[in-house]
Design a protein around this motif. Structure first.
Motif, PDB file in Angstrom:
ATOM      1  N   LEU A 393       0.820  -1.208   0.000  1.00 39.67           N
ATOM      2  CA  LEU A 393       0.000   0.000   0.000  1.00 39.67           C
ATOM      3  C   LEU A 393       0.859   1.264   0.000  1.00 39.67           C
ATOM      4  O   LEU A 393       0.479   2.282  -0.585  1.00 39.67           O
ATOM      5  CB  LEU A 393      -0.947  -0.011   1.201  1.00 39.67           C
ATOM      6  CG  LEU A 393      -2.077  -1.039   1.117  1.00 39.67           C
ATOM      7  CD1 LEU A 393      -2.746  -1.216   2.478  1.00 39.67           C
ATOM      8  CD2 LEU A 393      -3.109  -0.632   0.066  1.00 39.67           C
ATOM      9  N   LEU A 396       1.660   1.663  -3.681  1.00 41.39           N
ATOM     10  CA  LEU A 396       0.454   1.906  -4.466  1.00 41.39           C
ATOM     11  C   LEU A 396      -0.088   3.316  -4.242  1.00 41.39           C
ATOM     12  O   LEU A 396      -0.543   3.981  -5.184  1.00 41.39           O
ATOM     13  CB  LEU A 396      -0.622   0.871  -4.110  1.00 41.39           C
ATOM     14  CG  LEU A 396      -0.324  -0.568  -4.553  1.00 41.39           C
ATOM     15  CD1 LEU A 396      -1.271  -1.542  -3.861  1.00 41.39           C
ATOM     16  CD2 LEU A 396      -0.431  -0.696  -6.076  1.00 41.39           C
ATOM     17  N   GLU A 397      -0.021   3.791  -3.021  1.00 43.26           N
ATOM     18  CA  GLU A 397      -0.521   5.127  -2.721  1.00 43.26           C
ATOM     19  C   GLU A 397       0.355   6.225  -3.326  1.00 43.26           C
ATOM     20  O   GLU A 397      -0.068   7.374  -3.428  1.00 43.26           O
ATOM     21  CB  GLU A 397      -0.634   5.306  -1.208  1.00 43.26           C
ATOM     22  CG  GLU A 397      -1.802   4.498  -0.610  1.00 43.26           C
ATOM     23  CD  GLU A 397      -1.722   4.356   0.897  1.00 43.26           C
ATOM     24  OE1 GLU A 397      -0.789   4.946   1.497  1.00 43.26           O
ATOM     25  OE2 GLU A 397      -2.579   3.651   1.462  1.00 43.26           O
ATOM     26  N   LEU A 466      -6.074  -3.641   0.741  1.00 43.56           N
ATOM     27  CA  LEU A 466      -5.371  -4.169  -0.428  1.00 43.56           C
ATOM     28  C   LEU A 466      -6.365  -4.785  -1.416  1.00 43.56           C
ATOM     29  O   LEU A 466      -6.177  -4.684  -2.636  1.00 43.56           O
ATOM     30  CB  LEU A 466      -4.326  -5.194   0.001  1.00 43.56           C
ATOM     31  CG  LEU A 466      -3.217  -5.520  -0.997  1.00 43.56           C
ATOM     32  CD1 LEU A 466      -2.480  -4.253  -1.432  1.00 43.56           C
ATOM     33  CD2 LEU A 466      -2.224  -6.513  -0.392  1.00 43.56           C
ATOM     34  N   GLU A 468      -9.144  -3.678  -2.126  1.00 45.24           N
ATOM     35  CA  GLU A 468      -9.809  -2.588  -2.837  1.00 45.24           C
ATOM     36  C   GLU A 468      -8.935  -1.953  -3.904  1.00 45.24           C
ATOM     37  O   GLU A 468      -9.408  -1.088  -4.662  1.00 45.24           O
ATOM     38  CB  GLU A 468     -10.248  -1.532  -1.827  1.00 45.24           C
ATOM     39  CG  GLU A 468     -11.324  -2.044  -0.864  1.00 45.24           C
ATOM     40  CD  GLU A 468     -11.588  -1.089   0.281  1.00 45.24           C
ATOM     41  OE1 GLU A 468     -10.899  -0.026   0.340  1.00 45.24           O
ATOM     42  OE2 GLU A 468     -12.455  -1.394   1.118  1.00 45.24           O
ATOM     43  N   ARG A 469      -7.665  -2.386  -3.982  1.00 41.75           N
ATOM     44  CA  ARG A 469      -6.751  -1.826  -4.989  1.00 41.75           C
ATOM     45  C   ARG A 469      -6.852  -2.651  -6.275  1.00 41.75           C
ATOM     46  O   ARG A 469      -6.238  -3.707  -6.417  1.00 41.75           O
ATOM     47  CB  ARG A 469      -5.323  -1.804  -4.459  1.00 41.75           C
ATOM     48  CG  ARG A 469      -5.083  -0.836  -3.325  1.00 41.75           C
ATOM     49  CD  ARG A 469      -5.312   0.608  -3.696  1.00 41.75           C
ATOM     50  NE  ARG A 469      -4.599   1.013  -4.900  1.00 41.75           N
ATOM     51  CZ  ARG A 469      -3.988   2.178  -5.029  1.00 41.75           C
ATOM     52  NH1 ARG A 469      -3.998   3.062  -4.037  1.00 41.75           N
ATOM     53  NH2 ARG A 469      -3.381   2.479  -6.164  1.00 41.75           N
ATOM     54  N   GLU A 470      -7.642  -2.150  -7.236  1.00 42.97           N
ATOM     55  CA  GLU A 470      -7.859  -2.865  -8.489  1.00 42.97           C
ATOM     56  C   GLU A 470      -6.548  -3.102  -9.224  1.00 42.97           C
ATOM     57  O   GLU A 470      -6.343  -4.174  -9.823  1.00 42.97           O
ATOM     58  CB  GLU A 470      -8.820  -2.065  -9.369  1.00 42.97           C
ATOM     59  CG  GLU A 470      -9.037  -2.624 -10.768  1.00 42.97           C
ATOM     60  CD  GLU A 470      -9.768  -3.957 -10.788  1.00 42.97           C
ATOM     61  OE1 GLU A 470      -9.777  -4.609 -11.854  1.00 42.97           O
ATOM     62  OE2 GLU A 470     -10.329  -4.341  -9.741  1.00 42.97           O
ATOM     63  N   ASP A 471      -5.644  -2.118  -9.197  1.00 36.98           N
ATOM     64  CA  ASP A 471      -4.371  -2.284  -9.907  1.00 36.98           C
ATOM     65  C   ASP A 471      -3.553  -3.442  -9.341  1.00 36.98           C
ATOM     66  O   ASP A 471      -2.931  -4.205 -10.084  1.00 36.98           O
ATOM     67  CB  ASP A 471      -3.563  -0.980  -9.903  1.00 36.98           C
ATOM     68  CG  ASP A 471      -3.506  -0.311  -8.533  1.00 36.98           C
ATOM     69  OD1 ASP A 471      -4.140  -0.805  -7.582  1.00 36.98           O
ATOM     70  OD2 ASP A 471      -2.830   0.742  -8.431  1.00 36.98           O
TER      71      ASP A 471
END
Length: 504
Positions: A393, A396-397, A466, A468-471
């Motif tokens: 995360l 990703l953020e 995690l 919820e992170r489509e990528d």
């Protein structure tokens, strides 16, 4: 080497004159101040060794009353040997064996739960150490709170006077100890982030859910310490050959030996209201930066160790050294450390991270340890939630794809919950996981590896944020697809290429 029939069994008589690690604890069990839950190899090669060395530095009543989780496979031989056992240390400079003599009582938690409660309630006991694995703390991966939906916790909450789970036993023991008001310390020794704080939270939540009296809650808040600690030592599974090696080196037949590397680290907060052994004089580090050391352990050792195990197993490698010798696995592992995990760590003061990484590469190359990929790769559903979501995360953020962390997840799925029609191989099939059946059910309707990965991640098996992170979900699905269609080496090359690009 003499035949096994001519070698005496290990006991007080045959142990006379044999080399020992540290000093022996007082022989009188009622004087023992330590309790331990989880009498496996790691405890006996780590905390017990530090305790023996602490007793050599400073005498004290720090014998250990040890409880195994479920099996008598260690308890019975140790009891027969009056607590004695050998530690086989495997180092570059050679192999040696020494005896440890600090355990003064034995039991099995699953068979004698009320004995566990009585020990915690006994005023003479001062410290309870834990090596019960990540699952023993009963933390819900979805909520981060007590997993009240799990069968063990649900059962204990229905009858908190007769618990079976680790958290339920702790709560009941502390409830009974509260009547005396004697201070106590619960010291977790598992690879759990902020393990002391986690244990305190889970015990407190259990007490609240079970309707505990306010005086019990006040006692736990004010008189019971839950220091955080970080533990680090590679302890491979004991084999029949371990007993043979101890017999050759010491001339006795040991029914409960352990193997370990020479390296050993123990960092802990110095918060022990009822006293402690002189662990600081025996190599342990007392620090108020335990959280930083935990980050180092979880993200530089544990997470990459999982990647080595999963890629190695998928490549048919039985051991960690055999896996790490493959250039593509070593390259992926070191890139995971340097490019994806290290940037997420706030290092402890004066900590030499390059020396730590250098030591790790030697530890992972140690063939004498023979650390098996199936052992390191087991229990991923308990371990990876501690190792993957936070660093993933973080990147990703900031708009970066942590492709090697995604590869770790994809390789775990391939090994333990393989997609329909995919055969991961003997080493991967030998990995065990307490959540394996449930995860397989979640992914049962998936028709492609990408759908398989999506179903598992969206179940929250690692964490809700995690999921919820489509990528990230897409990246894991693509890497799992590559593992299935082209093999782990190709997937590692793809992940490495993305990671290099993202971190350039």
């Amino acid at each position: 080497m003499p035949s096994s029939g001519s070698i005496p069994a290990l006991d007080r008589t045959s142990a006379s004159g044999l080399p020992r690690l540290g000093a022996s604890a007082p022989r009188d069990p009622p004087r023992a101040r330590n309790i331990h839950h989880g009498l496996g190899a790691f405890h006996r090669a780590h905390a017990a060794v530090h305790t023996a060395r602490a007793l050599a530095a400073e005498e004290g009543d720090w014998g250990i009353i040890g409880f195994a989780n479920r099996s008598r496979s260690v308890v019975d031989p140790m009891a027969a040997q009056d607590g004695l056992y050998g530690v086989l240390e495997l180092a570059d400079t050679g192999t040696r064996a020494d005896l440890v003599d600090v355990h003064r009582g034995f039991g099995v938690m699953a068979q004698e739960p009320q004995a566990v409660v009585r020990e915690i309630a006994t005023a003479a006991r001062r410290i309870l150490t834990l090596t019960v694995s990540e699952g023993g703390y009963a933390v819900s991966p979805r909520t981060g709170h007590l997993d009240v939906d799990s069968a063990p916790i649900r059962g204990d909450l229905s009858d908190p006077r007769d618990p079976r789970s680790v958290i339920g036993l702790l709560a009941r023991g502390l409830t009974e100890r509260a009547s005396s008001g004697e201070p106590f310390t619960v010291l977790p020794c598992d690879n759990v982030s902020a393990a002391g704080q986690t244990a305190r939270s889970m015990v407190t939540e259990f007490l609240e859910h079970s309707g505990a009296d306010e005086d019990v809650l006040s006692y736990v808040r004010e008189r019971v310490a839950f220091p955080d600690a970080m533990v680090d030592r590679i302890v491979p599974a004991t084999t029949p050959g371990t007993t043979d090696q101890v017999a050759e080196l010491l001339g006795v037949r040991d029914g409960a030996p352990v193997r370990a590397e020479k390296f050993s680290m123990w960092v802990m907060e110095d918060h022990f209201p009822a006293g402690r052994p002189a662990w600081d004089l025996a190599g342990a580090i007392m620090s108020d930066e335990v959280g930083k050391y935990e980050q180092v352990k979880l993200r530089i050792l544990n997470g990459p160790h999982s990647l080595i195990a999963y890629l190695g197993a998928l490549d048919g490698r039985a051991t960690i050294p055999a896996s790490f010798e493959q250039d593509w696995i070593a390259e992926s592992t070191l890139a995971l450390i340097r490019d994806e995990n290290l940037p997420t760590i706030d290092l402890p003061s004066a900590f030499d991270v390059e020396e730590y990484i250098e030591d790790l590469t030697h530890r992972w190359h140690n063939h004498d340890l023979g650390h098996r990929t199936r052992q390191v790769g087991s229990d991923g559903s308990m371990r990876l939630p501690q190792r993957i979501p936070t660093p993933a995360l973080f990147h990703l953020e900031q708009g970066r794809m942590p492709a090697l962390l995604a590869l770790t997840v994809a390789a775990w799925f391939a090994c333990v919950v393989p997609p329909r029609g995919f055969e991961p191989g003997e080493q991967a099939r030998a990995m065990s996981d307490p959540d394996q059946s449930r995860l397989a059910g979640i992914a049962a309707r998936a028709t492609t590896p990408a759908e398989h990965a999506r179903a598992l991640l969206e179940s929250g098996c690692l964490s809700e944020p995690l999921a919820e992170r489509e990528d990230f979900v897409v990246a894991v699905g693509e890497l799992l697809t590559t593992i299935v269609t082209s093999g782990p080496r190709a997937a590692a090359a793809d992940a490495l290429a993305v990671s290099v690009k993202e971190n350039r």
